[in-house]
Write an enzyme that holds these catalytic residues in place. Sequence first.
Site, PDB file in Angstrom:
ATOM      1  N   LYS A  45       0.827  -1.219   0.000  1.00 32.99           N
ATOM      2  CA  LYS A  45       0.000   0.000   0.000  1.00 32.99           C
ATOM      3  C   LYS A  45       0.858   1.265   0.000  1.00 32.99           C
ATOM      4  O   LYS A  45       0.602   2.179  -0.779  1.00 32.99           O
ATOM      5  CB  LYS A  45      -0.940   0.021   1.218  1.00 32.99           C
ATOM      6  CG  LYS A  45      -1.913  -1.162   1.267  1.00 32.99           C
ATOM      7  CD  LYS A  45      -2.910  -1.026   2.411  1.00 32.99           C
ATOM      8  CE  LYS A  45      -2.305  -1.094   3.801  1.00 32.99           C
ATOM      9  NZ  LYS A  45      -1.700  -2.409   4.153  1.00 32.99           N
ATOM     10  N   ARG A  75      -9.755   0.575   9.032  1.00 29.45           N
ATOM     11  CA  ARG A  75      -9.358  -0.787   9.402  1.00 29.45           C
ATOM     12  C   ARG A  75     -10.524  -1.577  10.007  1.00 29.45           C
ATOM     13  O   ARG A  75     -10.390  -2.766  10.264  1.00 29.45           O
ATOM     14  CB  ARG A  75      -8.260  -0.762  10.470  1.00 29.45           C
ATOM     15  CG  ARG A  75      -6.820  -0.544  10.003  1.00 29.45           C
ATOM     16  CD  ARG A  75      -6.190  -1.792   9.474  1.00 29.45           C
ATOM     17  NE  ARG A  75      -4.809  -2.049   9.845  1.00 29.45           N
ATOM     18  CZ  ARG A  75      -3.722  -1.436   9.365  1.00 29.45           C
ATOM     19  NH1 ARG A  75      -3.826  -0.453   8.526  1.00 29.45           N
ATOM     20  NH2 ARG A  75      -2.525  -1.822   9.725  1.00 29.45           N
ATOM     21  N   ARG A 110      11.369  -6.147   4.552  1.00 29.60           N
ATOM     22  CA  ARG A 110      11.227  -4.719   4.825  1.00 29.60           C
ATOM     23  C   ARG A 110      11.829  -4.351   6.182  1.00 29.60           C
ATOM     24  O   ARG A 110      12.343  -3.249   6.368  1.00 29.60           O
ATOM     25  CB  ARG A 110       9.727  -4.350   4.795  1.00 29.60           C
ATOM     26  CG  ARG A 110       9.441  -2.878   5.057  1.00 29.60           C
ATOM     27  CD  ARG A 110       7.977  -2.551   4.825  1.00 29.60           C
ATOM     28  NE  ARG A 110       7.125  -3.002   5.917  1.00 29.60           N
ATOM     29  CZ  ARG A 110       5.794  -2.868   5.930  1.00 29.60           C
ATOM     30  NH1 ARG A 110       5.174  -2.330   4.902  1.00 29.60           N
ATOM     31  NH2 ARG A 110       5.094  -3.290   6.957  1.00 29.60           N
ATOM     32  N   ARG A 146      11.157  -1.011  11.992  1.00 31.18           N
ATOM     33  CA  ARG A 146       9.901  -1.210  12.730  1.00 31.18           C
ATOM     34  C   ARG A 146       9.955  -2.497  13.535  1.00 31.18           C
ATOM     35  O   ARG A 146      10.141  -3.571  12.979  1.00 31.18           O
ATOM     36  CB  ARG A 146       8.715  -1.265  11.758  1.00 31.18           C
ATOM     37  CG  ARG A 146       8.346   0.065  11.169  1.00 31.18           C
ATOM     38  CD  ARG A 146       7.251  -0.048  10.120  1.00 31.18           C
ATOM     39  NE  ARG A 146       6.034  -0.715  10.593  1.00 31.18           N
ATOM     40  CZ  ARG A 146       4.933  -0.825   9.868  1.00 31.18           C
ATOM     41  NH1 ARG A 146       4.873  -0.298   8.646  1.00 31.18           N
ATOM     42  NH2 ARG A 146       3.874  -1.443  10.351  1.00 31.18           N
ATOM     43  N   ARG A 175      -0.667  -9.521  13.133  1.00 35.44           N
ATOM     44  CA  ARG A 175      -1.208  -8.414  12.334  1.00 35.44           C
ATOM     45  C   ARG A 175      -2.075  -8.958  11.198  1.00 35.44           C
ATOM     46  O   ARG A 175      -3.136  -8.394  10.893  1.00 35.44           O
ATOM     47  CB  ARG A 175      -0.063  -7.556  11.782  1.00 35.44           C
ATOM     48  CG  ARG A 175       0.603  -6.691  12.858  1.00 35.44           C
ATOM     49  CD  ARG A 175       1.982  -6.212  12.449  1.00 35.44           C
ATOM     50  NE  ARG A 175       1.964  -5.326  11.304  1.00 35.44           N
ATOM     51  CZ  ARG A 175       3.043  -5.035  10.574  1.00 35.44           C
ATOM     52  NH1 ARG A 175       4.216  -5.575  10.869  1.00 35.44           N
ATOM     53  NH2 ARG A 175       2.951  -4.210   9.566  1.00 35.44           N
TER      54      ARG A 175
HETATM   55  O1  C5P Z   1      -0.915   0.583   8.309  1.00 33.70           O
HETATM   56  P1  C5P Z   1       0.296   0.048   9.023  1.00 33.70           P
HETATM   57  O2  C5P Z   1       0.559  -1.383   8.717  1.00 33.70           O
HETATM   58  O3  C5P Z   1       1.482   0.914   8.872  1.00 33.70           O
HETATM   59  O4  C5P Z   1      -0.096   0.094  10.559  1.00 33.70           O
HETATM   60  C1  C5P Z   1       0.837  -0.302  11.558  1.00 33.70           C
HETATM   61  C2  C5P Z   1       0.090  -0.528  12.855  1.00 33.70           C
HETATM   62  O5  C5P Z   1      -0.593   0.667  13.243  1.00 33.70           O
HETATM   63  C3  C5P Z   1      -0.995  -1.579  12.808  1.00 33.70           C
HETATM   64  O6  C5P Z   1      -0.463  -2.891  12.945  1.00 33.70           O
HETATM   65  C4  C5P Z   1      -1.842  -1.185  13.980  1.00 33.70           C
HETATM   66  O7  C5P Z   1      -1.238  -1.561  15.196  1.00 33.70           O
HETATM   67  C5  C5P Z   1      -1.805   0.335  13.903  1.00 33.70           C
HETATM   68  N1  C5P Z   1      -2.945   0.854  13.126  1.00 33.70           N
HETATM   69  C6  C5P Z   1      -4.199   0.853  13.712  1.00 33.70           C
HETATM   70  N2  C5P Z   1      -5.284   1.334  13.044  1.00 33.70           N
HETATM   71  C7  C5P Z   1      -5.159   1.846  11.811  1.00 33.70           C
HETATM   72  C8  C5P Z   1      -3.890   1.860  11.176  1.00 33.70           C
HETATM   73  C9  C5P Z   1      -2.796   1.350  11.868  1.00 33.70           C
HETATM   74  O8  C5P Z   1      -4.355   0.405  14.834  1.00 33.70           O
HETATM   75  N3  C5P Z   1      -6.235   2.316  11.160  1.00 33.70           N
HETATM   76 MG    MG Z   2       1.995   1.072   5.176  1.00 34.90          MG
END
Ligand code: C5P
Ligand code: MG
Length: 189
Positions: free
Chosen positions: A14, A89, A128, A134, A146
């Site tokens: 993404k 989400r 990554r 991270r 996740r």
């Molecule tokens: O989108 P990304 O993978 O970068 O998000 C990293 C973390 O941020 C997720 O695993 C989650 O813990 C948190 N997150 C969330 N709600 C969202 C976006 C991200 O809790 N809408």
């Molecule tokens: Mg991302």
Amino acid sequence: MLNIVLFGPPGAGKGTQAARLVEKYNLVHLSTGDIFRANIKGETELGKLAKQYIDKGELVPDEVTIGMLESEVEKTDHAKGFIFDGFPRTTFQAEALDKFLDDKRTEITIMVALDVDDDELVKRILLRAKDSGRADDADESIIRNRIEVYNRHTAVVADYYAEKNKFKKIDGLGSINEISERLYNAIGA
Ligand code: C5P
Ligand code: MG
């Protein structure tokens, strides 16, 4: 406005593709994950709260995430549109986003999903991790959580947009350029 939700599990590409779409359509990129990480780095109250969830691969509570996203949109003047990356989400977040955009007399144009199988996701995220720094990328059990959280709470958000005839899924395997082309075709405009 052209408002795109770029959807898909963690590691689907993404962020990479959002950068392409920003260029092509002149949009503002809002990645909730990136905003959380900036807050963690800056040691803000929001960052401290979010970190507790992110480190475990869990979702930050809806109210927190929605409030943060809305204030980011409010900060942006004269946008041609937005790419929402990592948000919504949950279905609750999708409903809140619709209400919020409706108040602003705009709406989501389309959700496009990047389809990638679980084993490929884990491979990509572990790769990554070498550059991303991270903690949630470096540990396979957190990565698996996740993906599990995505399957349990997030995947269903696709149905929300499908019911409104605003959902398209594309194959997320291939070169970065191939996937961009598929996205341009899906988005049209
Ligand atoms: O989108 P990304 O993978 O970068 O998000 C990293 C973390 O941020 C997720 O695993 C989650 O813990 C948190 N997150 C969330 N709600 C969202 C976006 C991200 O809790 N809408
Ligand atoms: Mg991302």
